[in-house]
Design a protein around this motif. Structure first.
Motif, PDB file in Angstrom:
ATOM      1  N   VAL A  61       0.818  -1.224   0.000  1.00 30.67           N
ATOM      2  CA  VAL A  61       0.000   0.000   0.000  1.00 30.67           C
ATOM      3  C   VAL A  61       0.843   1.262   0.000  1.00 30.67           C
ATOM      4  CG1 VAL A  61      -1.890  -1.189   1.168  1.00 30.67           C
ATOM      5  CG2 VAL A  61      -0.170   0.001   2.530  1.00 30.67           C
ATOM      6  N   ILE A  62       2.161   1.128   0.119  1.00 33.95           N
ATOM      7  CA  ILE A  62       3.027   2.315   0.075  1.00 33.95           C
ATOM      8  C   ILE A  62       3.188   2.746  -1.386  1.00 33.95           C
ATOM      9  CG2 ILE A  62       5.331   3.218   0.554  1.00 33.95           C
ATOM     10  CD1 ILE A  62       5.583   1.255   2.818  1.00 33.95           C
ATOM     11  N   PRO A  63       2.983   4.005  -1.703  1.00 35.61           N
ATOM     12  CA  PRO A  63       3.122   4.470  -3.096  1.00 35.61           C
ATOM     13  C   PRO A  63       4.522   4.184  -3.653  1.00 35.61           C
ATOM     14  CG  PRO A  63       2.077   6.141  -1.729  1.00 35.61           C
ATOM     15  CD  PRO A  63       2.564   5.086  -0.798  1.00 35.61           C
ATOM     16  N   LYS A  64       4.584   3.889  -4.937  1.00 33.15           N
ATOM     17  CA  LYS A  64       5.848   3.561  -5.577  1.00 33.15           C
ATOM     18  C   LYS A  64       6.833   4.721  -5.543  1.00 33.15           C
ATOM     19  CE  LYS A  64       4.084  -0.013  -8.689  1.00 33.15           C
ATOM     20  NZ  LYS A  64       3.978  -0.469 -10.096  1.00 33.15           N
ATOM     21  N   GLU A  65       6.311   5.936  -5.449  1.00 28.73           N
ATOM     22  CA  GLU A  65       7.194   7.091  -5.416  1.00 28.73           C
ATOM     23  C   GLU A  65       8.034   7.129  -4.137  1.00 28.73           C
ATOM     24  OE1 GLU A  65       3.909   7.247  -5.927  1.00 28.73           O
ATOM     25  OE2 GLU A  65       3.971   7.436  -8.123  1.00 28.73           O
ATOM     26  N   MET A  66       7.570   6.508  -3.086  1.00 27.76           N
ATOM     27  CA  MET A  66       8.292   6.498  -1.802  1.00 27.76           C
ATOM     28  C   MET A  66       9.246   5.307  -1.776  1.00 27.76           C
ATOM     29  SD  MET A  66       5.037   7.452   0.656  1.00 27.76           S
ATOM     30  CE  MET A  66       6.046   7.589   2.135  1.00 27.76           C
ATOM     31  N   SER A  67      10.266   5.378  -2.632  1.00 26.35           N
ATOM     32  CA  SER A  67      11.165   4.238  -2.826  1.00 26.35           C
ATOM     33  C   SER A  67      11.959   3.896  -1.570  1.00 26.35           C
ATOM     34  CB  SER A  67      12.120   4.510  -3.996  1.00 26.35           C
ATOM     35  OG  SER A  67      12.878   5.689  -3.764  1.00 26.35           O
ATOM     36  N   ARG A  68      12.394   4.902  -0.837  1.00 22.71           N
ATOM     37  CA  ARG A  68      13.178   4.651   0.373  1.00 22.71           C
ATOM     38  C   ARG A  68      12.337   3.942   1.435  1.00 22.71           C
ATOM     39  NH1 ARG A  68      18.067   7.399   0.540  1.00 22.71           N
ATOM     40  NH2 ARG A  68      18.363   8.938  -1.117  1.00 22.71           N
ATOM     41  N   MET A  69      11.105   4.396   1.585  1.00 20.59           N
ATOM     42  CA  MET A  69      10.217   3.773   2.565  1.00 20.59           C
ATOM     43  C   MET A  69       9.919   2.325   2.181  1.00 20.59           C
ATOM     44  SD  MET A  69       8.462   4.005   5.346  1.00 20.59           S
ATOM     45  CE  MET A  69       8.337   5.768   5.684  1.00 20.59           C
ATOM     46  N   ARG A  70       9.665   2.093   0.909  1.00 19.46           N
ATOM     47  CA  ARG A  70       9.362   0.737   0.452  1.00 19.46           C
ATOM     48  C   ARG A  70      10.567  -0.178   0.643  1.00 19.46           C
ATOM     49  NH1 ARG A  70       7.621  -0.211  -4.991  1.00 19.46           N
ATOM     50  NH2 ARG A  70       6.246  -1.814  -4.155  1.00 19.46           N
ATOM     51  N   THR A  71      11.762   0.342   0.399  1.00 16.28           N
ATOM     52  CA  THR A  71      12.960  -0.462   0.603  1.00 16.28           C
ATOM     53  C   THR A  71      13.148  -0.804   2.076  1.00 16.28           C
ATOM     54  OG1 THR A  71      14.030   0.600  -1.297  1.00 16.28           O
ATOM     55  CG2 THR A  71      15.450  -0.566   0.252  1.00 16.28           C
ATOM     56  N   VAL A  96      10.843  -1.074   4.425  1.00 18.87           N
ATOM     57  CA  VAL A  96       9.863  -2.080   4.835  1.00 18.87           C
ATOM     58  C   VAL A  96      10.229  -3.446   4.259  1.00 18.87           C
ATOM     59  CG1 VAL A  96       7.434  -2.760   4.704  1.00 18.87           C
ATOM     60  CG2 VAL A  96       8.046  -0.361   5.074  1.00 18.87           C
ATOM     61  N   ALA A  97      10.747  -3.458   3.012  1.00 17.61           N
ATOM     62  CA  ALA A  97      11.170  -4.727   2.406  1.00 17.61           C
ATOM     63  C   ALA A  97      12.323  -5.353   3.182  1.00 17.61           C
ATOM     64  CB  ALA A  97      11.579  -4.500   0.950  1.00 17.61           C
ATOM     65  N   ILE A  98      13.236  -4.522   3.676  1.00 13.82           N
ATOM     66  CA  ILE A  98      14.359  -5.019   4.472  1.00 13.82           C
ATOM     67  C   ILE A  98      13.851  -5.638   5.775  1.00 13.82           C
ATOM     68  CG2 ILE A  98      16.399  -4.327   5.795  1.00 13.82           C
ATOM     69  CD1 ILE A  98      16.903  -2.227   3.597  1.00 13.82           C
ATOM     70  N   ILE A  99      12.875  -4.988   6.396  1.00 14.95           N
ATOM     71  CA  ILE A  99      12.279  -5.551   7.611  1.00 14.95           C
ATOM     72  C   ILE A  99      11.623  -6.898   7.291  1.00 14.95           C
ATOM     73  CG2 ILE A  99      10.480  -5.219   9.356  1.00 14.95           C
ATOM     74  CD1 ILE A  99      11.002  -2.200   9.138  1.00 14.95           C
ATOM     75  N   GLY A 100      10.939  -6.954   6.155  1.00 18.61           N
ATOM     76  CA  GLY A 100      10.343  -8.216   5.733  1.00 18.61           C
ATOM     77  C   GLY A 100      11.384  -9.290   5.503  1.00 18.61           C
ATOM     78  N   LYS A 101      12.541  -8.891   4.971  1.00 18.38           N
ATOM     79  CA  LYS A 101      13.614  -9.860   4.727  1.00 18.38           C
ATOM     80  C   LYS A 101      14.146 -10.424   6.048  1.00 18.38           C
ATOM     81  CE  LYS A 101      16.533 -12.106   2.109  1.00 18.38           C
ATOM     82  NZ  LYS A 101      17.579 -11.459   1.315  1.00 18.38           N
ATOM     83  N   VAL A 102      14.145  -9.601   7.113  1.00 18.14           N
ATOM     84  CA  VAL A 102      14.570 -10.077   8.437  1.00 18.14           C
ATOM     85  C   VAL A 102      13.682 -11.232   8.887  1.00 18.14           C
ATOM     86  CG1 VAL A 102      14.778  -9.482  10.874  1.00 18.14           C
ATOM     87  CG2 VAL A 102      15.554  -7.862   9.132  1.00 18.14           C
ATOM     88  N   PHE A 103      12.367 -11.032   8.776  1.00 17.73           N
ATOM     89  CA  PHE A 103      11.431 -12.070   9.207  1.00 17.73           C
ATOM     90  C   PHE A 103      11.439 -13.264   8.253  1.00 17.73           C
ATOM     91  CE2 PHE A 103       9.485  -8.199  11.127  1.00 17.73           C
ATOM     92  CZ  PHE A 103       9.649  -8.571  12.448  1.00 17.73           C
ATOM     93  N   ALA A 104      11.648 -13.017   6.954  1.00 23.19           N
ATOM     94  CA  ALA A 104      11.728 -14.120   6.000  1.00 23.19           C
ATOM     95  C   ALA A 104      12.931 -15.005   6.301  1.00 23.19           C
ATOM     96  CB  ALA A 104      11.811 -13.570   4.568  1.00 23.19           C
ATOM     97  N   SER A 105      14.057 -14.390   6.654  1.00 21.03           N
ATOM     98  CA  SER A 105      15.259 -15.152   6.985  1.00 21.03           C
ATOM     99  C   SER A 105      15.060 -15.968   8.256  1.00 21.03           C
ATOM    100  CB  SER A 105      16.449 -14.208   7.154  1.00 21.03           C
ATOM    101  OG  SER A 105      16.684 -13.459   5.978  1.00 21.03           O
ATOM    102  N   GLY A 106      14.426 -15.340   9.260  1.00 23.23           N
ATOM    103  CA  GLY A 106      14.159 -16.069  10.492  1.00 23.23           C
ATOM    104  C   GLY A 106      13.222 -17.227  10.280  1.00 23.23           C
TER     105      GLY A 106
END
Length: 474
Positions: free
Chosen positions: A416-426, A428-438
């Protein structure tokens, strides 16, 4: 007598086991490099149609490059120059009025493309013009590799259970390095695709067999620690791969660079023992006794092994029936195994789609590809460290469920984060990668503890198949 009792006597986490872990850590370094290789060798650099000479001898012979673009390449709706189309004829009037493009005929690039080599010196995409209507082939090259991983897991898992871990590990080393190096000398995309399939097919045996060897030589008390430490070999390889990709910007040399470390595995293979559990389960008692003696000698517990002779090993219980040939059908033969295999498969699928979905999307957030890949790889460290403390405190199941729920929430927020907010999306994706790795680390350890020795490599075959689905969905 149980095998665990013998292992406790001779040392289930001594110098012998640490040698195995160290060898596996070095040999597994190249695996994440090949899994992530397509992110860089098949990267699509900025490109545009090759512009033929425009009135080079006339009054417009001194046109600047910008003016050449203006009269030759149309604009897209977002104001950027088209990468795949050009004007049928030079539109000189656009030099006076750039907005007058009403009903101007265009056509696909006829003389090929010009690529921006600022980031990548060369890619297979630029070498074989895999852009525009051939763009899907770059994704196909990743899909082909993971299809090879899937079939390799099926093959090497079965062969490892039948012929032994050690010999199949060497087979994976040699064949994986051979096909990996050969793919760097491909002269066509078809040849490259075939060799990448074979590379994935062979190299998957390294991760499957090496993981099982560690699990079967380490006592239960230290199995969690070893499983998590082995997962860090993947993280270490992923982080190091970013340095390789940054320093080696030619796709052929990059492929060679990430394949050559397999030589370390081949050199150290001579010190890798066969699994004593597997030898006992298959009635090879003399060989099993020799391996146990080597373990005891290295761990300094040889006096405790004197009461164990080859003939007495026949009474050792390793929870499997000897003399029987096991297959993947045993994973669904009983109601309990069917439920276990189905549940594990669903969790593997969920983990793999999310984990590789984030990992492969290094350009989707508009940031530097190298930085994004480094951040994604580094995010695995806290994810894997966290499960070390959580697994025993709250249990495997709760850790697994919690990680998956947090991963789902992270992915949902990112949608739901707009594509223009690339830093924010990145972020959140990094946080998701933390949980995906765990979650992934928990699944790997949990599965290795649930399945018996003779079909333990079978559960690994549920790992690759969602991986080859993802590139085709991007």
């Amino acid at each position: 007598m149980k095998f665990e009792a013998i292992l406790a006597d001779i040392g289930g986490f001594g110098k012998f086991q640490k040698m195995i872990i160290a060898i596996n850590f070095m040999s597994r370094f190249t695996l994440p490099c090949h899994f992530l290789l397509n992110n860089f060798i098949a990267a699509i650099p900025a490109h545009h149609c090759r512009i033929p000479s425009v009135d080079s001898e006339g009054i417009f012979g001194n046109l600047s490059l910008a003016d050449m673009f203006t009269i030759s390449i149309p604009l897209e709706d977002d104001g950027t120059r088209s990468s795949c189309r050009m004007f049928a004829e030079p539109q000189y009037h656009l030099l006076l009025n750039k907005s007058d493009v009403t009903q101007v005929p265009t056509l696909p690039c006829v003389d090929g493309w010009v690529y921006d080599n600022t980031t990548f010196k060369s890619t297979m995409t630029a070498e074989w013009d895999l852009v525009c209507d051939k763009r899907s082939r770059t994704k196909a090259s990743a899909t082909v590799f993971f299809i090879g991983v899937m079939f390799g897991a099926l093959t090497f898992g079965s062969l490892s259970d039948r012929f032994g871990r050690r010999i199949m590990l060497l087979t994976s080393y040699l064949s994986g390095m051979l096909f990996g190096l050969a793919s760097a000398f491909s002269v066509s995309f078809l040849m490259f695709g075939v060799l990448r399939f074979l590379t994935g097919f062979c190299m998957t045996g390294i991760v499957i067999v090496s993981s099982v060897l560690c699990v079967e030589w380490v006592d239960i008390e230290h199995r969690k620690l070893v499983g998590i430490f082995e997962n860090f070999s993947w993280t270490f390889g992923s982080i190091t791969f970013v340095a390789f990709a940054y320093l080696v910007t030619d796709w052929r040399w990059l492929t060679i660079s990430v394949t050559l470390p397999v030589i370390l595995g081949i050199i150290t293979w001579r010190w890798m023992p066969e699994s004593a559990r597997w030898l006992i389960a298959n009635g090879k008692l003399e060989e099993a006794h020799l391996c146990l003696v080597k373990c005891a000698n290295m761990n300094g517990t040889e006096t405790l092994l004197q009461r164990i002779q080859p003939e007495t090993l026949s009474s050792v219980v390793v929870t499997e029936q000897k003399g029987r040939v096991y297959s993947y059908l045993d994973l669904i033969r009983t109601p309990k195994m069917r439920r276990l295999s189905l549940t594990t498969g669903v969790i593997w699928f969920s983990n793999a789609v999310a984990f590789y979905g984030i990992t492969f999307n290094i350009s989707g957030f508009g940031l530097n590809a190298y930085l994004t890949q480094l951040l994604y790889s580094s995010a695995e460290v806290p994810g894997k460290l966290s499960i070390y403390f959580l697994l025993d405190r709250i249990g495997r199941k709760r850790t697994q469920v919690g990680m998956l729920m947090m991963l789902a929430i992270s992915l949902g927020i990112n949608m739901v984060i707009p594509k223009e907010m690339s830093r924010m999306r990145t972020a959140v994706a990094i946080i998701g990668k933390v949980f995906a790795s765990g979650s992934f680390g928990t699944t790997i350890l949990y599965s290795s503890e649930l399945f018996p020795t003779v079909v333990r490599t079978g559960w690994d075959t549920t790992l690759p198949w969602p991986e080859w689905v993802w590139p085709s969905l991007r």
